[in-house]
Design a protein around this motif. Sequence first.
Motif, PDB file in Angstrom:
ATOM      1  N   ALA A 195       0.832  -1.199   0.000  1.00 51.42           N
ATOM      2  CA  ALA A 195       0.000   0.000   0.000  1.00 51.42           C
ATOM      3  C   ALA A 195       0.869   1.252   0.000  1.00 51.42           C
ATOM      4  CB  ALA A 195      -0.934  -0.011   1.211  1.00 51.42           C
ATOM      5  N   PHE A 196       1.964   1.218   0.746  1.00 43.82           N
ATOM      6  CA  PHE A 196       2.876   2.354   0.840  1.00 43.82           C
ATOM      7  C   PHE A 196       3.397   2.773  -0.534  1.00 43.82           C
ATOM      8  CE2 PHE A 196       7.408   3.619   1.299  1.00 43.82           C
ATOM      9  CZ  PHE A 196       7.243   4.814   1.991  1.00 43.82           C
ATOM     10  N   VAL A 197       3.907   1.822  -1.316  1.00 39.13           N
ATOM     11  CA  VAL A 197       4.466   2.204  -2.623  1.00 39.13           C
ATOM     12  C   VAL A 197       3.370   2.520  -3.636  1.00 39.13           C
ATOM     13  CG1 VAL A 197       6.691   1.065  -2.305  1.00 39.13           C
ATOM     14  CG2 VAL A 197       4.788  -0.264  -3.209  1.00 39.13           C
ATOM     15  N   TRP A 198       2.232   1.832  -3.534  1.00 36.30           N
ATOM     16  CA  TRP A 198       1.094   2.154  -4.409  1.00 36.30           C
ATOM     17  C   TRP A 198       0.650   3.593  -4.191  1.00 36.30           C
ATOM     18  CZ3 TRP A 198      -4.481   1.631  -2.692  1.00 36.30           C
ATOM     19  CH2 TRP A 198      -5.381   1.809  -3.755  1.00 36.30           C
ATOM     20  N   GLY A 227       9.859  14.587 -12.077  1.00 37.87           N
ATOM     21  CA  GLY A 227       9.792  15.311 -13.337  1.00 37.87           C
ATOM     22  C   GLY A 227       9.498  14.403 -14.521  1.00 37.87           C
ATOM     23  N   ALA A 228      10.333  14.493 -15.545  1.00 39.32           N
ATOM     24  CA  ALA A 228      10.146  13.713 -16.774  1.00 39.32           C
ATOM     25  C   ALA A 228      10.338  12.220 -16.551  1.00 39.32           C
ATOM     26  CB  ALA A 228      11.103  14.214 -17.848  1.00 39.32           C
ATOM     27  N   ARG A 229      10.917  11.843 -15.420  1.00 39.31           N
ATOM     28  CA  ARG A 229      11.115  10.406 -15.125  1.00 39.31           C
ATOM     29  C   ARG A 229       9.914   9.782 -14.425  1.00 39.31           C
ATOM     30  NH1 ARG A 229      15.676  10.533 -11.114  1.00 39.31           N
ATOM     31  NH2 ARG A 229      14.565  12.437 -10.510  1.00 39.31           N
ATOM     32  N   THR A 230       8.816  10.536 -14.316  1.00 43.49           N
ATOM     33  CA  THR A 230       7.671  10.068 -13.544  1.00 43.49           C
ATOM     34  C   THR A 230       7.138   8.731 -14.051  1.00 43.49           C
ATOM     35  OG1 THR A 230       6.978  12.258 -12.810  1.00 43.49           O
ATOM     36  CG2 THR A 230       5.275  10.567 -12.945  1.00 43.49           C
ATOM     37  N   ARG A 231       6.967   8.576 -15.366  1.00 43.00           N
ATOM     38  CA  ARG A 231       6.373   7.341 -15.878  1.00 43.00           C
ATOM     39  C   ARG A 231       7.158   6.089 -15.466  1.00 43.00           C
ATOM     40  NH1 ARG A 231       2.985   6.283 -20.309  1.00 43.00           N
ATOM     41  NH2 ARG A 231       3.347   8.378 -21.131  1.00 43.00           N
ATOM     42  N   PRO A 232       8.471   6.004 -15.723  1.00 43.26           N
ATOM     43  CA  PRO A 232       9.177   4.780 -15.308  1.00 43.26           C
ATOM     44  C   PRO A 232       9.243   4.600 -13.798  1.00 43.26           C
ATOM     45  CG  PRO A 232      10.723   6.401 -16.192  1.00 43.26           C
ATOM     46  CD  PRO A 232       9.361   6.883 -16.520  1.00 43.26           C
ATOM     47  N   ILE A 233       9.316   5.693 -13.047  1.00 40.51           N
ATOM     48  CA  ILE A 233       9.395   5.561 -11.591  1.00 40.51           C
ATOM     49  C   ILE A 233       8.060   5.091 -11.025  1.00 40.51           C
ATOM     50  CG2 ILE A 233       9.716   6.803  -9.413  1.00 40.51           C
ATOM     51  CD1 ILE A 233      11.803   8.526 -10.833  1.00 40.51           C
ATOM     52  N   VAL A 234       6.959   5.678 -11.473  1.00 43.72           N
ATOM     53  CA  VAL A 234       5.648   5.231 -10.987  1.00 43.72           C
ATOM     54  C   VAL A 234       5.384   3.794 -11.441  1.00 43.72           C
ATOM     55  CG1 VAL A 234       3.151   5.631 -11.095  1.00 43.72           C
ATOM     56  CG2 VAL A 234       4.712   7.557 -10.797  1.00 43.72           C
ATOM     57  N   ALA A 235       5.805   3.446 -12.637  1.00 40.16           N
ATOM     58  CA  ALA A 235       5.663   2.055 -13.093  1.00 40.16           C
ATOM     59  C   ALA A 235       6.410   1.113 -12.163  1.00 40.16           C
ATOM     60  CB  ALA A 235       6.178   1.919 -14.518  1.00 40.16           C
ATOM     61  N   THR A 236       7.591   1.508 -11.731  1.00 41.56           N
ATOM     62  CA  THR A 236       8.371   0.682 -10.802  1.00 41.56           C
ATOM     63  C   THR A 236       7.667   0.575  -9.448  1.00 41.56           C
ATOM     64  OG1 THR A 236      10.436   1.328 -11.895  1.00 41.56           O
ATOM     65  CG2 THR A 236      10.615   0.429  -9.672  1.00 41.56           C
ATOM     66  N   LEU A 237       7.116   1.691  -8.981  1.00 45.76           N
ATOM     67  CA  LEU A 237       6.387   1.678  -7.706  1.00 45.76           C
ATOM     68  C   LEU A 237       5.171   0.757  -7.788  1.00 45.76           C
ATOM     69  CD1 LEU A 237       6.570   5.494  -6.920  1.00 45.76           C
ATOM     70  CD2 LEU A 237       7.627   3.681  -5.550  1.00 45.76           C
ATOM     71  N   TYR A 238       4.430   0.849  -8.875  1.00 46.92           N
ATOM     72  CA  TYR A 238       3.264  -0.012  -9.046  1.00 46.92           C
ATOM     73  C   TYR A 238       3.666  -1.487  -9.153  1.00 46.92           C
ATOM     74  CZ  TYR A 238      -0.152   3.792  -9.827  1.00 46.92           C
ATOM     75  OH  TYR A 238      -1.004   4.865  -9.675  1.00 46.92           O
ATOM     76  N   ALA A 239       4.765  -1.750  -9.856  1.00 48.48           N
ATOM     77  CA  ALA A 239       5.231  -3.138  -9.962  1.00 48.48           C
ATOM     78  C   ALA A 239       5.641  -3.669  -8.589  1.00 48.48           C
ATOM     79  CB  ALA A 239       6.402  -3.218 -10.946  1.00 48.48           C
ATOM     80  N   ALA A 240       6.292  -2.825  -7.796  1.00 50.43           N
ATOM     81  CA  ALA A 240       6.668  -3.231  -6.436  1.00 50.43           C
ATOM     82  C   ALA A 240       5.436  -3.503  -5.590  1.00 50.43           C
ATOM     83  CB  ALA A 240       7.534  -2.150  -5.795  1.00 50.43           C
ATOM     84  N   ALA A 241       4.406  -2.685  -5.754  1.00 47.89           N
ATOM     85  CA  ALA A 241       3.164  -2.908  -5.012  1.00 47.89           C
ATOM     86  C   ALA A 241       2.561  -4.256  -5.370  1.00 47.89           C
ATOM     87  CB  ALA A 241       2.170  -1.780  -5.306  1.00 47.89           C
ATOM     88  N   ALA A 242       2.507  -4.578  -6.663  1.00 48.14           N
ATOM     89  CA  ALA A 242       1.945  -5.862  -7.093  1.00 48.14           C
ATOM     90  C   ALA A 242       2.762  -7.029  -6.548  1.00 48.14           C
ATOM     91  CB  ALA A 242       1.877  -5.915  -8.619  1.00 48.14           C
ATOM     92  N   LEU A 243       4.080  -6.896  -6.580  1.00 44.56           N
ATOM     93  CA  LEU A 243       4.952  -7.952  -6.076  1.00 44.56           C
ATOM     94  C   LEU A 243       4.730  -8.158  -4.576  1.00 44.56           C
ATOM     95  CD1 LEU A 243       7.303  -9.956  -6.436  1.00 44.56           C
ATOM     96  CD2 LEU A 243       8.879  -8.040  -6.050  1.00 44.56           C
ATOM     97  N   LEU A 244       4.651  -7.084  -3.824  1.00 45.05           N
ATOM     98  CA  LEU A 244       4.471  -7.185  -2.374  1.00 45.05           C
ATOM     99  C   LEU A 244       3.087  -7.728  -2.017  1.00 45.05           C
ATOM    100  CD1 LEU A 244       6.250  -3.867  -1.432  1.00 45.05           C
ATOM    101  CD2 LEU A 244       6.923  -6.136  -0.612  1.00 45.05           C
ATOM    102  N   ILE A 245       2.078  -7.371  -2.798  1.00 42.41           N
ATOM    103  CA  ILE A 245       0.752  -7.965  -2.569  1.00 42.41           C
ATOM    104  C   ILE A 245       0.826  -9.467  -2.811  1.00 42.41           C
ATOM    105  CG2 ILE A 245      -1.630  -8.089  -3.409  1.00 42.41           C
ATOM    106  CD1 ILE A 245      -1.320  -5.040  -4.064  1.00 42.41           C
TER     107      ILE A 245
END
Length: 310
Positions: A195-198, A227-245
């Motif tokens: 939940a934290f990273v999501w 900034g401009a790196r938002t898409r890959p960073i948020v994608a990584t955060l969401y992937a981490a959330a899925a993995l932790l779930i």
Amino acid sequence: MTAPTPGSVADATPRNWVDERAPAAWRPYLRLARADRPVGSWLLFWPCAWSVALAAVAGGFAPNLWHIALFAVGAVAMRGAGCTYNDLVDRDIDAQVARTRSRPLPSGQVTARAAAVFLAAQILIGLAVLLALPPFAILVGACSVLPVALYPFMKRITWWPQAMLGVCFGWGALMGWAAAFGRLDAAPLALHAAAFVWIIGYDTIYAHQDKEDDALVGVGSTALLFGARTRPIVATLYAAAALLIGVAILLAGGGWLSYAGLAGFAAHCAWQIARLDISNPALCLTLFKSNREAGALLFAGLALDAITRL
């Protein structure tokens, strides 16, 4: 074209129930509690509901409907209290930001003293909900007070206020398990981490609405940091959330329905990333709000898994 309702907030849902149907005297306070934008209550509620359902999966019983009802009431009350407290602390900053200067405090619809009284009333409702839970859950819930109190000040001292929001909004991932078992185990801790990273991910998307004003005012956010790196960073955060779930489900002994719910959650997050355009504030708001559905998909899978085991 219909004229805006007097006193309506700039980023509220058009033609919302507060502006159209609530008694006029109540509207400023309901706006202060964000009742005209209920998505935040859903986002606070889902980690609580996940935790209730995950505990049911692990324990072999049905999701506790009493706990779900308590957490639903608590989510509305404490989200409203948090917004009221945040607006009291930030009223001078909000007056300088285009999206927030129409809020009740900076626009003069509510005085600071009246907002403080309203805050106390919402906290009392939240306290009543907390005291209706088992003793260990009360202790766990009480431990959230410090991060909640600190959250409004984080934007002044760090680029990562979204991380403190992740701690606060993700706290419910511990509560359902604590209420069911009177303890905390690895599964709810993994769920809280998820939940934290999501939350950091979706609130970064949200923060892209205000990044120009935030930069001018001098407050921090992950939207400005990434900034401009938002898409890959948020994608990584969401992937981490899925993995932790997935880890939480594995630790709880979940079955294929739990993983199906996770798959729906992950697919929804991937859809958000595919659509994300950080230069489009309206789209950022739409994608942020859509996390209500992402949370619902995961809860449905967990709850169905628990129910079909009975």
